[in-house]
Design a protein around this motif. Structure first.
Motif, short mmCIF file in Angstrom:
data_model
loop_
_atom_site.label_atom_id
_atom_site.label_comp_id
_atom_site.label_asym_id
_atom_site.label_seq_id
_atom_site.Cartn_x
_atom_site.Cartn_y
_atom_site.Cartn_z
N ARG A 1 0.76 -1.04 -0.16
CA ARG A 1 -0.05 -0.04 0.10
C ARG A 1 0.70 1.51 -0.11
NH1 ARG A 1 -2.86 -0.86 4.33
NH2 ARG A 1 -4.69 -1.85 3.37
N GLY A 2 1.90 1.43 0.74
CA GLY A 2 2.75 2.55 0.87
C GLY A 2 3.33 2.68 -0.38
N THR A 3 4.03 1.75 -1.10
CA THR A 3 4.72 2.01 -2.42
C THR A 3 3.69 2.37 -3.30
OG1 THR A 3 6.40 0.30 -1.94
CG2 THR A 3 6.03 0.78 -4.17
N ARG A 4 2.47 1.82 -3.41
CA ARG A 4 1.33 2.25 -4.21
C ARG A 4 0.84 3.72 -4.21
NH1 ARG A 4 -3.74 -0.56 -2.63
NH2 ARG A 4 -4.01 1.29 -1.21
N ASP A 5 0.88 4.00 -2.91
CA ASP A 5 0.38 5.25 -2.77
C ASP A 5 1.42 6.51 -2.95
OD1 ASP A 5 -2.29 4.25 -1.90
OD2 ASP A 5 -1.67 4.53 0.52
N ARG A 6 2.51 6.06 -2.95
CA ARG A 6 3.58 7.09 -3.34
C ARG A 6 3.79 7.25 -4.79
NH1 ARG A 6 5.77 5.10 1.34
NH2 ARG A 6 6.77 3.33 0.32
N LEU A 7 3.46 6.06 -5.45
CA LEU A 7 3.55 6.05 -6.86
C LEU A 7 2.24 6.94 -7.45
CD1 LEU A 7 4.84 5.16 -9.61
CD2 LEU A 7 3.28 2.82 -9.34
N LEU A 8 1.01 6.61 -6.79
CA LEU A 8 -0.01 7.39 -7.39
C LEU A 8 0.17 9.00 -7.09
CD1 LEU A 8 -2.88 5.24 -5.96
CD2 LEU A 8 -2.39 5.73 -8.21
N GLU A 9 0.73 9.27 -5.89
CA GLU A 9 1.20 10.81 -5.63
C GLU A 9 2.13 11.20 -6.62
OE1 GLU A 9 0.05 14.02 -3.62
OE2 GLU A 9 -0.70 11.88 -2.99
N ARG A 10 3.06 10.56 -7.11
CA ARG A 10 3.76 11.27 -7.78
C ARG A 10 3.44 11.27 -9.44
NH1 ARG A 10 8.39 7.30 -5.07
NH2 ARG A 10 9.08 8.83 -3.56
N LEU A 11 2.58 10.43 -9.77
CA LEU A 11 1.79 10.58 -10.89
C LEU A 11 0.69 11.42 -11.26
CD1 LEU A 11 1.76 6.75 -11.86
CD2 LEU A 11 2.90 8.34 -13.23
N GLY A 12 0.33 11.73 -9.78
CA GLY A 12 -0.93 12.79 -9.98
C GLY A 12 -1.98 12.05 -10.33
N TRP A 13 -2.13 10.87 -9.79
CA TRP A 13 -3.28 10.02 -10.15
C TRP A 13 -4.47 9.84 -9.08
CZ3 TRP A 13 -1.80 5.26 -13.65
CH2 TRP A 13 -1.26 5.86 -14.78
N ARG A 14 -4.49 10.64 -7.85
CA ARG A 14 -5.23 10.26 -6.70
C ARG A 14 -6.65 10.37 -7.25
NH1 ARG A 14 -3.10 7.94 -2.31
NH2 ARG A 14 -1.38 9.01 -1.76
N ASP A 15 -7.16 10.95 -8.06
CA ASP A 15 -8.56 11.15 -8.73
C ASP A 15 -8.94 10.59 -10.09
OD1 ASP A 15 -9.20 12.51 -5.99
OD2 ASP A 15 -8.63 14.29 -6.86
N LEU A 16 -7.79 9.76 -10.68
CA LEU A 16 -7.89 9.41 -11.95
C LEU A 16 -8.66 8.12 -12.07
CD1 LEU A 16 -7.12 9.76 -14.86
CD2 LEU A 16 -5.26 8.34 -14.54
N ALA A 17 -8.65 7.49 -11.06
CA ALA A 17 -9.49 6.07 -11.13
C ALA A 17 -10.53 6.00 -10.13
CB ALA A 17 -8.44 4.65 -11.01
N ASP A 18 -11.55 5.26 -10.19
CA ASP A 18 -12.67 4.96 -9.38
C ASP A 18 -12.11 4.63 -7.92
OD1 ASP A 18 -15.07 6.26 -10.85
OD2 ASP A 18 -14.28 4.60 -12.15
N LEU A 19 -11.20 3.77 -8.01
CA LEU A 19 -10.75 2.61 -6.93
C LEU A 19 -9.32 2.14 -7.25
CD1 LEU A 19 -11.66 1.02 -4.45
CD2 LEU A 19 -12.34 -0.75 -6.05
N VAL A 20 -8.55 1.87 -6.11
CA VAL A 20 -7.41 1.10 -6.40
C VAL A 20 -7.21 0.09 -5.30
CG1 VAL A 20 -4.71 1.56 -6.22
CG2 VAL A 20 -6.26 3.58 -6.88
N VAL A 21 -7.08 -1.17 -5.83
CA VAL A 21 -6.72 -2.16 -4.97
C VAL A 21 -5.42 -2.99 -5.10
CG1 VAL A 21 -8.19 -4.41 -4.67
CG2 VAL A 21 -9.49 -2.50 -4.92
N GLY A 22 -5.20 -3.53 -3.85
CA GLY A 22 -3.91 -4.27 -3.81
C GLY A 22 -4.11 -5.63 -3.04
#
Length: 225
Positions: free
Chosen positions: A120-141
């Protein structure tokens, strides 16, 4: 729209995110830290296993590489995450057309879920760097679903979240055989392998891909067909 698709489940690294082999580099760093010297037969066997299981939960990969050594596996996984974080800080970008594809699908009323084998931590940092927090409806790991690929748990978790009961209303896309195998096991009607990541068309087809695409950018046309 193909089978009345209501949900599209997309892998991240290699499918929607271009990382230029950073996952493999991070694995090499973890293997070296675990005592596997580059060039040895042990390292080569481990590297081959990593390649074959691309798409699987990373901690599960290390558990398999170091059976009966949970502390060593956890250490290797922590080093992998640290290495990957350092690498993506300097080289990580969206696959060309991926953002447009996701936005287009959502504009059509299709839910979009991103899935990954990262913690989760790696995924969240990746989303932050891409600016993708609101791009998808859901993120699942795996932490949310219970098991990672090749099990279909992440896909089923996304479907339950949106109340999609019929798996034929789901489309899945990924760049590895395990992405495709998870899609096959989930019962999804569209299982697209993309050629922007780890595995080639033959591997994707052998694992059950219904379509092989040059890029995830081509997926909306398949979903709408």
């Amino acid at each position: 729209m193909s089978q009345g698709i209501e949900l599209v489940v997309l892998d991240m690294a290699g499918t929607t995110v271009h990382d230029g082999g950073l996952v493999e580099q991070a694995f090499d760093g973890a293997l070296e830290d675990a005592g596997m010297r580059t060039g040895t037969s042990e390292h080569q066997r481990a590297r081959r296993y990593v390649w074959e299981t691309m798409g699987q939960s990373k901690i599960e990969v290390f558990d398999a590489l170091f059976p009966g050594e949970p502390d060593r596996a956890r250490r290797a996984n922590a080093v992998f995450e640290c290495c990957y974080d350092d690498l993506v800080a300097h080289g990580c970008e969206p696959i060309s057309g991926a953002e447009k594809a996701m936005s287009s699908l959502r504009d059509d009323g299709v839910r979009v879920c991103l899935t990954t084998g990262f913690a989760r931590g790696t995924r969240d940092r990746l989303l932050e760097r891409l600016g993708w927090r609101d791009l998808a409806d859901l993120v699942v790991g795996p932490e949310e679903a219970g098991r990672g690929r090749p099990y279909p748990d992440m896909i089923h978790t996304a479907a339950r979240n949106f109340g999609v009961v019929d798996p034929r209303r789901v489309a899945v896309a990924g760049d590895t055989g395990y992405d495709v195998l998870a899609g096959t096991r989930s019962g999804a009607s569209v299982i697209a392998g993309v050629l922007t990541g780890a595995h080639d068309a033959r591997t994707l087809t052998e694992h059950g891909a219904t379509h092989v695409l040059e890029s995830v950018a081509d997926l909306p046309a398949i979903v709408r067909a």
